[in-house]
Design a protein around this motif. Structure first.
Motif, mmCIF file in Angstrom:
data_model
loop_
_atom_site.group_PDB
_atom_site.id
_atom_site.type_symbol
_atom_site.label_atom_id
_atom_site.label_comp_id
_atom_site.label_asym_id
_atom_site.label_seq_id
_atom_site.Cartn_x
_atom_site.Cartn_y
_atom_site.Cartn_z
ATOM 1 N N GLY A 1 106.593 96.023 32.400
ATOM 2 C CA GLY A 1 106.245 95.968 30.941
ATOM 3 C C GLY A 1 105.301 97.273 30.760
ATOM 4 O O GLY A 1 104.924 97.771 29.369
ATOM 5 N N ASP A 2 104.981 97.823 31.620
ATOM 6 C CA ASP A 2 104.075 99.015 31.656
ATOM 7 C C ASP A 2 104.815 100.443 31.765
ATOM 8 O O ASP A 2 105.368 100.950 32.714
ATOM 9 N N LYS A 3 104.880 100.913 30.517
ATOM 10 C CA LYS A 3 105.777 102.266 30.394
ATOM 11 C C LYS A 3 104.950 103.456 30.862
ATOM 12 O O LYS A 3 105.571 104.700 31.131
ATOM 13 N N SER A 4 103.543 103.094 30.994
ATOM 14 C CA SER A 4 102.950 104.382 31.543
ATOM 15 C C SER A 4 103.153 105.010 33.088
ATOM 16 O O SER A 4 103.063 106.114 33.211
ATOM 17 N N VAL A 5 103.831 104.179 33.617
ATOM 18 C CA VAL A 5 104.317 104.310 35.058
ATOM 19 C C VAL A 5 105.329 105.519 35.051
ATOM 20 O O VAL A 5 105.348 106.546 35.892
ATOM 21 N N ILE A 6 106.228 105.663 33.864
ATOM 22 C CA ILE A 6 107.238 106.868 33.771
ATOM 23 C C ILE A 6 106.346 108.053 33.729
ATOM 24 O O ILE A 6 106.725 109.010 34.274
ATOM 25 N N GLN A 7 105.448 108.074 32.636
ATOM 26 C CA GLN A 7 104.473 109.354 32.475
ATOM 27 C C GLN A 7 103.862 109.857 33.624
ATOM 28 O O GLN A 7 103.951 110.963 33.971
ATOM 29 N N GLU A 8 103.485 108.908 34.379
ATOM 30 C CA GLU A 8 102.784 109.337 35.739
ATOM 31 C C GLU A 8 103.863 109.757 36.443
ATOM 32 O O GLU A 8 103.425 110.792 37.531
ATOM 33 N N GLY A 9 105.036 109.225 36.746
ATOM 34 C CA GLY A 9 105.931 110.001 37.393
ATOM 35 C C GLY A 9 106.310 111.452 37.142
ATOM 36 O O GLY A 9 106.348 112.242 38.094
ATOM 37 N N MET A 10 106.179 111.726 35.707
ATOM 38 C CA MET A 10 106.652 113.244 35.585
ATOM 39 C C MET A 10 105.226 113.989 36.006
ATOM 40 O O MET A 10 105.336 115.131 36.566
ATOM 41 N N ARG A 11 103.992 113.458 35.650
ATOM 42 C CA ARG A 11 102.800 114.307 35.980
ATOM 43 C C ARG A 11 102.685 114.318 37.415
ATOM 44 O O ARG A 11 102.436 115.554 37.811
ATOM 45 N N PHE A 12 102.781 113.640 38.221
ATOM 46 C CA PHE A 12 102.768 113.638 39.719
ATOM 47 C C PHE A 12 104.023 114.575 40.186
ATOM 48 O O PHE A 12 103.689 115.209 41.209
ATOM 49 N N GLY A 13 104.980 114.143 39.835
ATOM 50 C CA GLY A 13 106.275 115.106 40.301
ATOM 51 C C GLY A 13 106.074 116.619 39.854
ATOM 52 O O GLY A 13 106.345 117.395 40.988
ATOM 53 N N LEU A 14 105.875 116.860 38.878
ATOM 54 C CA LEU A 14 105.719 118.427 38.271
ATOM 55 C C LEU A 14 104.370 118.962 38.876
ATOM 56 O O LEU A 14 104.385 120.138 39.402
ATOM 57 N N GLY A 15 103.340 118.004 38.851
ATOM 58 C CA GLY A 15 102.157 118.715 39.507
ATOM 59 C C GLY A 15 102.252 119.177 41.177
ATOM 60 O O GLY A 15 101.761 120.066 41.538
ATOM 61 N N ILE A 16 102.946 118.281 41.762
ATOM 62 C CA ILE A 16 103.212 118.635 43.276
ATOM 63 C C ILE A 16 104.291 119.688 43.375
ATOM 64 O O ILE A 16 104.096 120.575 44.328
ATOM 65 N N SER A 17 105.314 119.813 42.588
ATOM 66 C CA SER A 17 106.422 120.807 42.921
ATOM 67 C C SER A 17 106.190 122.192 42.391
ATOM 68 O O SER A 17 106.771 123.010 42.738
ATOM 69 N N THR A 18 105.166 122.311 41.418
ATOM 70 C CA THR A 18 104.830 123.532 40.733
ATOM 71 C C THR A 18 104.557 124.738 41.521
ATOM 72 O O THR A 18 105.170 125.580 41.450
ATOM 73 N N PRO A 19 103.683 124.368 42.602
ATOM 74 C CA PRO A 19 103.631 125.669 43.421
ATOM 75 C C PRO A 19 104.730 125.978 44.056
ATOM 76 O O PRO A 19 104.990 127.177 44.545
ATOM 77 N N ILE A 20 105.546 125.009 44.616
ATOM 78 C CA ILE A 20 106.519 125.451 45.252
ATOM 79 C C ILE A 20 107.577 126.230 44.601
ATOM 80 O O ILE A 20 108.585 127.108 44.863
ATOM 81 N N VAL A 21 107.842 125.743 43.229
ATOM 82 C CA VAL A 21 108.812 126.159 42.302
ATOM 83 C C VAL A 21 108.618 127.838 42.057
ATOM 84 O O VAL A 21 109.287 128.584 42.060
ATOM 85 N N ILE A 22 107.289 127.934 41.998
ATOM 86 C CA ILE A 22 106.914 129.321 41.617
ATOM 87 C C ILE A 22 107.180 130.255 42.547
ATOM 88 O O ILE A 22 107.398 131.195 42.520
ATOM 89 N N LEU A 23 106.689 129.704 43.909
ATOM 90 C CA LEU A 23 106.894 130.565 45.171
ATOM 91 C C LEU A 23 108.389 130.857 45.205
ATOM 92 O O LEU A 23 108.700 132.178 45.401
ATOM 93 N N LEU A 24 109.250 130.036 45.133
ATOM 94 C CA LEU A 24 110.681 129.997 45.153
ATOM 95 C C LEU A 24 111.419 131.097 44.027
ATOM 96 O O LEU A 24 112.267 132.034 44.425
ATOM 97 N N ALA A 25 110.776 130.914 42.920
ATOM 98 C CA ALA A 25 111.281 131.685 41.677
ATOM 99 C C ALA A 25 110.768 133.274 41.991
ATOM 100 O O ALA A 25 111.792 134.027 41.629
ATOM 101 N N ILE A 26 109.774 133.630 42.313
ATOM 102 C CA ILE A 26 109.289 134.983 42.591
ATOM 103 C C ILE A 26 109.839 135.454 43.860
ATOM 104 O O ILE A 26 110.144 136.790 43.922
ATOM 105 N N ALA A 27 109.982 134.854 44.959
ATOM 106 C CA ALA A 27 110.458 135.231 46.366
ATOM 107 C C ALA A 27 112.015 135.032 46.457
ATOM 108 O O ALA A 27 112.391 134.699 47.684
ATOM 109 N N SER A 28 112.835 134.770 45.261
ATOM 110 C CA SER A 28 114.179 133.986 45.144
ATOM 111 C C SER A 28 114.945 135.286 46.126
ATOM 112 O O SER A 28 115.698 134.653 47.071
#
Length: 445
Positions: free
Chosen positions: A251-278
């Motif tokens: 019944g805890d809906k905050s776990v969904i928001q946390e999934g987005m925060r953790f996922g994007l927080g972890i992947s952002t540096p990798i995304v930016i590296l790949l986008a600029i060095a594509s």
């Protein structure tokens, strides 16, 4: 795991065979994925949503629907027989692959719905290993296209059998009632516009390029760019998929928001590296793939809005808000369907990437209405980081590994300063990874 392993597989076979062979193989896989995506009626989301309530009856209903859909592919697959020269010889493999994907999606989604992350990790790891062993060995032996195809079929077969065995051991097997069958179908159809729009860009766009351009090299380049994007998406998507059954059972809906925060927080540096060095990264894989560099950069810019839309879809499923599920999904599906045809014809693979970016941005309007202000602020912060670092380098043509690495470091510092992720979060992430691998219990975050 599947996206990351799949990316690595394609990168290796791209080194071992020609871009044309990769184009043939990706087209076969893409058509099978298109058929499974069109025919699955959103069953993967329905399994995640309903398994906690209907247990083994959900599994039985999903497998029956997947089996019916799989037989329909026998009628549709032959329509693609003339895409390339002598392509009709691969039609039987497309139908087998379609059926296996449909069945394995149901069984694996049911296992995820049972909140069994360790077992899912083991199954996906075993399946990917099977794909590597079978596929790469056969490619080295000279089977090229068929070697890749046999590897993929072996992977999906292993994934289906192992997940089915574990789910039956956990839930048993039961004959579903008419109401169970209809409820699974209703939840699945409500998710169908969203899941179908995802299939359009990940697979139908590849098939479309093959039909419109008739050039397997361009098709292969776009598919590799798309696989890289899916791998980057996989961190956030895995957390969201696991968050859905948890939010329903607790019944805890905050776990969904946390999934987005953790996922994007972890992947952002990798995304930016790949986008600029594509261009550099694609050229290192195979010089012929560099034609997809701009498409990869554009696809990287679509990741934050795409994950935000997926977060809304997950929350709406948790609440069983079927009307809004259809609305959000249709926004993205209709926009993507129209723009994919128009822009692909004008700008080829870059046009397909732009279509996906615009479709996700438009879908944000109804998606953000379903989310709270905290998620809106989180989206704004992370997306501004992506835009501020990726767009200037693309416009000014300041690209490569060194600029990409510097921008990636800046993104990490910005994430810490804005408190998107904290030191406590990083410790929790490391402990969670260890828990997945070592199967240890962790105290609450």
């Amino acid at each position: 795991m599947i996206s990351l392993g799949g990316l690595l597989f394609w990168l290796i076979v791209s080194k071992l065979t020609t871009t044309e062979d990769v184009g043939y193989a990706t087209t076969i896989f893409s058509i099978a994925s298109v058929l499974s995506g069109v025919l699955n009626l959103g069953l993967n989301m329905a399994m995640l949503r309903e398994v906690s309530e209907r247990r083994s009856r959900a599994l039985s209903s999903g497998l029956l629907l997947a089996l019916i859909a799989g037989f329909l592919s026998l009628i549709i697959a032959p329509l693609f027989g003339e895409i390339y020269e002598e392509f009709s010889t691969y039609i039987p493999f497309i139908t087998i692959m379609t059926l296996m994907v449909l069945m394995s999606n149901v069984s694996l989604s049911t296992l995820i719905g049972c909140i069994e992350p360790f077992k899912v990790f083991i199954i996906q790891s075993t399946a990917i290993l099977t794909r590597f062993v079978v596929g790469i060995v056969l490619v080295i032996m000279g089977l090229s296209v068929l070697g890749i195809v046999y590897g993929i079929i072996a992977q999906t077969l292993i994934m289906f059998l192992l997940s089915l065995i574990l789910v039956i051991r956990a839930l048993g097997i039961a004959i579903p009632s008419y109401r169970d069958f209809i409820e699974i179908l209703k939840v699945g159809i409500s998710n169908y516009p969203y899941t179908l729009s995802t299939q359009i860009v990940t697979t139908l766009s590849v098939t479309l390029l093959a039909v419109v351009l008739g050039n397997p090299s361009i098709t292969g380049a776009f598919y590799i760019a798309m696989m890289i994007t899916l791998a980057l998406n996989s961190i956030s998507m895995s957390l969201l998929r696991m968050g859905l059954p948890i939010s329903i059972s607790s019944g805890d809906k905050s776990v969904i928001q946390e999934g987005m925060r953790f996922g994007l927080g972890i992947s952002t540096p990798i995304v930016i590296l790949l986008a600029i060095a594509s261009r550099t990264i694609l050229s290192l894989i195979n010089p012929e793939l560099s034609i997809g560099s701009l498409a990869l950069t554009i696809l990287c810019l679509s990741i934050v809005p795409s994950i935000t839309v997926s977060t809304a879809i997950t929350k709406l499923n948790s609440e069983k808000n079927l009307r809004m599920l259809i609305v959000v999904g249709l926004f993205r599906l209709i926009t993507l369907f129209i723009l994919m045809f128009l822009l692909s014809a004008i700008w080829s693979i870059s046009g397909a990437a732009i279509a996906y970016l615009i479709a996700n941005l438009i879908a944000l309007f109804p998606a953000l209405r379903a989310l709270n202000e905290d998620v809106t602020r989180l989206f704004t912060k992370i997306y501004l980081i992506h835009i501020a670092l990726i767009l200037p380098s693309t416009i000014l043509s300041v690209q490569g590994l060194i600029p990409g690495a510097l921008a990636s470091i800046i993104s990490i510092l910005t994430i810490i300063v804005l408190k998107i992720l904290t030191r406590k979060d990083m410790k929790f992430i490391i402990r969670s990874l260890l828990n997945t691998i070592l199967r240890r219990e962790i105290s609450n975050h």
